[in-house]
Design an enzyme around this catalytic site. Structure first.
Site, PDB file in Angstrom:
ATOM      1  N   ASP A 164       0.873  -1.169   0.000  1.00 45.59           N
ATOM      2  CA  ASP A 164       0.000   0.000   0.000  1.00 45.59           C
ATOM      3  C   ASP A 164       0.915   1.225   0.000  1.00 45.59           C
ATOM      4  OD1 ASP A 164      -2.415   1.614   0.509  1.00 45.59           O
ATOM      5  OD2 ASP A 164      -1.583   1.817   2.533  1.00 45.59           O
ATOM      6  N   LEU A 165       0.399   2.367  -0.428  1.00 42.74           N
ATOM      7  CA  LEU A 165       1.213   3.587  -0.451  1.00 42.74           C
ATOM      8  C   LEU A 165       0.854   4.530   0.699  1.00 42.74           C
ATOM      9  CD1 LEU A 165       1.305   4.343  -4.304  1.00 42.74           C
ATOM     10  CD2 LEU A 165       3.072   3.262  -2.899  1.00 42.74           C
ATOM     11  N   ASP A 166      -0.326   5.157   0.625  1.00 44.18           N
ATOM     12  CA  ASP A 166      -0.707   6.181   1.605  1.00 44.18           C
ATOM     13  C   ASP A 166      -0.727   5.638   3.022  1.00 44.18           C
ATOM     14  OD1 ASP A 166      -1.030   7.878  -0.534  1.00 44.18           O
ATOM     15  OD2 ASP A 166      -3.217   7.751  -0.571  1.00 44.18           O
ATOM     16  N   ASP A 196      -1.295  -0.519   6.053  1.00 48.07           N
ATOM     17  CA  ASP A 196      -1.665  -0.002   7.371  1.00 48.07           C
ATOM     18  C   ASP A 196      -3.124  -0.226   7.723  1.00 48.07           C
ATOM     19  OD1 ASP A 196      -3.087   3.148   7.103  1.00 48.07           O
ATOM     20  OD2 ASP A 196      -2.344   2.086   5.338  1.00 48.07           O
TER      21      ASP A 196
END
Length: 238
Positions: A16-18, A188
């Site tokens: 995941d990025l954000d 997250d």
């Protein structure tokens, strides 16, 4: 690092990025401020526009296109086009206005402060196994120095329905040419990342940056394979 499930050999990782590789909140706050400042100068009628005024048009677009949430950029663009149409712009000029807002949004969206530890960790991991990114958001890794670590980047909308749907997870496994069970997804969010990846057959790593208790968290449906509090812990798995 905490283990909740037996871990099979990890032959690739997806990220995941954000809010997994960086704190997304500061850049989004600045981006929204920049967009509202831009729109207030676009037309004298917009000079006193409330910060949350676009929410009305976002909700309208969502009612008209229930699945639009899978593509947050298109949803944002259609919301601004609806906004300009509401103020009497022609279809062509409304699209021009929406495009201008989106260009300004994109200019600010990827001005992210990437921690050096993130760069260091991804560089070390990428030397050993293929990495890929799977995101529901619209950050452009090419603009903040993250793209080179990834074999490919999958984005909700363009590459399938948003997480936790399995579309992008399945596509990632196909493109990596690996069984999902040998891929570790790192994220997250206990719903979109952990539950979504688990239901797609992947192994999962929950990065817990807020000191939450997985056993008592309202978002917990399924336990991840592992839990970490620092990204660089992943290096020890390989």
């Amino acid at each position: 690092m905490r283990f909740y499930r037996p871990l099979l050999p990890v032959r690739a990782m997806t990220f995941d990025l954000d809010d997994t590789l960086y704190d997304n909140r500061p850049v989004m706050d600045k981006t929204e401020e920049a967009v509202i400042a831009f729109i207030r100068q676009y037309d004298p009628r917009f000079s006193e526009l409330p910060v949350d005024y676009i929410t009305v048009f976002r909700n309208r677009v969502r009612r008209q296109h229930p699945d639009i949430y899978h593509d947050v950029s298109r949803w944002r663009m259609l919301s601004w086009r609806s906004f300009f149409l509401h103020y009497g712009y022609t279809t062509a000029l409304a699209q021009t206005g929406a495009n201008a807002v989106m260009a300004h949004f994109a200019q600010w969206r990827s001005r992210i402060d990437i921690p050096q530890s993130t760069h260091d960790t991804l560089a070390l991991l990428a030397e050993k196994i293929p990495l890929a990114a799977i995101t529901n958001g619209n950050m452009e890794p090419e603009k903040c120095g993250l793209a080179d670590y990834f074999t490919f980047i999958l984005r909700a909308g363009a590459d399938g329905r948003s997480k936790p749907f399995s579309d992008m997870y399945q596509t990632a496994a196909q493109r990596l040419m690996l069984p999902p069970g040998n891929i570790l997804h790192v994220g997250d969010n206990l719903n979109t990342d952990v539950e979504g990846a688990l239901r797609s057959g992947m192994q999962t790593c929950w990065i817990n940056l807020d000191g939450r208790d997985v056993y008592h968290d309202a978002e917990t449906r399924l336990l991840p394979h592992i839990e970490i509090t620092q990204l660089d812990s992943l290096v020890g798995l390989l």
